[in-house]
Design a protein around this motif. Sequence first.
Motif, PDB file in Angstrom:
ATOM      1  N   ILE A 138       0.882  -1.176  -0.005  1.00  0.00           N
ATOM      2  CA  ILE A 138      -0.214  -0.265  -0.088  1.00  0.00           C
ATOM      3  C   ILE A 138       0.651   0.672  -0.055  1.00  0.00           C
ATOM      4  N   ARG A 139       0.767   2.157  -1.105  1.00  0.00           N
ATOM      5  CA  ARG A 139       1.074   3.499  -0.727  1.00  0.00           C
ATOM      6  C   ARG A 139       0.656   4.192  -0.768  1.00  0.00           C
ATOM      7  N   GLY A 140       1.291   5.568  -0.414  1.00  0.00           N
ATOM      8  CA  GLY A 140       0.862   6.686  -0.336  1.00  0.00           C
ATOM      9  C   GLY A 140       1.094   8.312  -0.380  1.00  0.00           C
ATOM     10  N   PHE A 141       0.049   8.958  -0.463  1.00  0.00           N
ATOM     11  CA  PHE A 141       0.086  10.453   0.466  1.00  0.00           C
ATOM     12  C   PHE A 141      -0.085  11.537   0.812  1.00  0.00           C
ATOM     13  N   GLU A 194       6.294   0.717   8.794  1.00  0.00           N
ATOM     14  CA  GLU A 194       6.228   1.268   7.803  1.00  0.00           C
ATOM     15  C   GLU A 194       7.316   1.974   7.715  1.00  0.00           C
ATOM     16  N   GLU A 195       7.737   2.156   6.089  1.00  0.00           N
ATOM     17  CA  GLU A 195       8.554   3.158   5.047  1.00  0.00           C
ATOM     18  C   GLU A 195       7.604   4.665   4.970  1.00  0.00           C
ATOM     19  N   ALA A 196       8.297   5.258   5.445  1.00  0.00           N
ATOM     20  CA  ALA A 196       7.645   6.524   5.544  1.00  0.00           C
ATOM     21  C   ALA A 196       8.911   7.847   5.354  1.00  0.00           C
ATOM     22  N   ARG A 197       8.430   8.389   3.918  1.00  0.00           N
ATOM     23  CA  ARG A 197       9.469   9.555   3.702  1.00  0.00           C
ATOM     24  C   ARG A 197       8.754  10.937   3.696  1.00  0.00           C
ATOM     25  N   VAL A 198       9.310  11.967   3.509  1.00  0.00           N
ATOM     26  CA  VAL A 198       9.065  13.149   3.226  1.00  0.00           C
ATOM     27  C   VAL A 198       9.200  14.460   2.308  1.00  0.00           C
ATOM     28  N   ALA A 246       8.218   8.966  -8.666  1.00  0.00           N
ATOM     29  CA  ALA A 246       8.342   9.584  -9.075  1.00  0.00           C
ATOM     30  C   ALA A 246       8.911  10.330  -7.318  1.00  0.00           C
ATOM     31  N   GLU A 247       8.276  10.874  -6.969  1.00  0.00           N
ATOM     32  CA  GLU A 247       7.691  11.578  -5.401  1.00  0.00           C
ATOM     33  C   GLU A 247       9.269  10.795  -4.072  1.00  0.00           C
ATOM     34  N   TRP A 248       8.504   9.629  -4.320  1.00  0.00           N
ATOM     35  CA  TRP A 248       9.071   8.446  -3.486  1.00  0.00           C
ATOM     36  C   TRP A 248      10.850   8.914  -3.602  1.00  0.00           C
ATOM     37  N   GLN A 253      14.750  10.067   3.533  1.00  0.00           N
ATOM     38  CA  GLN A 253      14.342   9.150   4.311  1.00  0.00           C
ATOM     39  C   GLN A 253      13.233   9.505   6.297  1.00  0.00           C
ATOM     40  N   LEU A 254      12.599   9.727   6.248  1.00  0.00           N
ATOM     41  CA  LEU A 254      12.271  10.068   7.725  1.00  0.00           C
ATOM     42  C   LEU A 254      12.664   8.889   8.774  1.00  0.00           C
ATOM     43  N   GLN A 255      13.220   7.923   8.776  1.00  0.00           N
ATOM     44  CA  GLN A 255      13.424   6.807  10.026  1.00  0.00           C
ATOM     45  C   GLN A 255      14.599   7.162   9.749  1.00  0.00           C
TER      46      GLN A 255
END
Length: 327
Positions: A138-141, A194-198, A246-248, A253-255
């Motif tokens: 599952i991917r999300g903005f 969860e893998e989180a980026r900003v 592209a945004e990913w 990388q937040l973590q």
Amino acid sequence: MSDAPLSALGLAGPDGRIYAALVANPQSTAEDLAGHCGLTLQQSLRALDRLAQQGMATRAPVDRQRFLPVAPDVAIGTLIGHRESELRHARAEMHRLMDAFREASRYTDPAHSVEVLTGGEAIAQRLEHITETSQYQIRGFDCPPYIQDPVANIPLQRQRLKEGVRFRTVYDREAVAWPGRLEKNILVGVADGEEARVRPVLPMKMVLSDDRMAIIPISVGDSVLDAAYVIHPSALLQALDTLFEAEWERAVQLQAAIGTGDGTLEPEADHRKLLGLLAAGLTDESIARSLGWSARTTQRRLQSLMRELGATTRFQAGMAARERGWL
């Protein structure tokens, strides 16, 4: 009393009337209840047997010919829970069949590639369906504005993570700076896997399920409408897939940047948090809100970081941090 109110929960025939009479007249015999409800003794006994099997009535401990009701919030609440579970499974099956229907008809009827959801409940149900049925990721903005309070942890996500489903989320800087969001929600999800980026700014909200479905909001300007598009396999879905990746790739990388821990952080951990949020494009005010620091503390730690890196600008600090492997 009519059978209708409780018959909707699966109580057969006169069972609802017998239960209601027993609630009003505990310690009654089957004969007493038959008289209250205008039934025969045999009908009353059969109803009491069924109620006992469903956990709604029990025999009195001393006089076994008399019956006691189980409290309505427990007895009827259990029936409601069973029926709600059945409805959730039926709704999930409906969505599964609709997916198959669209897949079979999308070449002959392109209109089935997009559907419109209206109402917060319908959107929430579809998001739950996506989380329950996604097979591998599952991917999300994630970005404001929000219809509901975003500071919440969803147990279903934790369960699916344990089952091996990959979650990747790109948060924009306002989502990270939302009061309480970082500590109470985002970092909790990261700890679960969860893998989180900003990113400083995201083009929209979005949820992608595998490579078969996406949900994006219907919005006009800065307003929030209680409606959403559901995109099924099509060129549009492929474009949304490409947009996410592209945004990913461009996101921080937040973590890795923020790390974990509580209480008083070591200086290096402070610096990693600052660098991650700076690289994500957050302002000093947003950083202060996100980390729970005062404006003065934020400025002092920023100056300390830049002195340690030998930088006079934020750009130089970012380059120096990257050379040291901090980003």
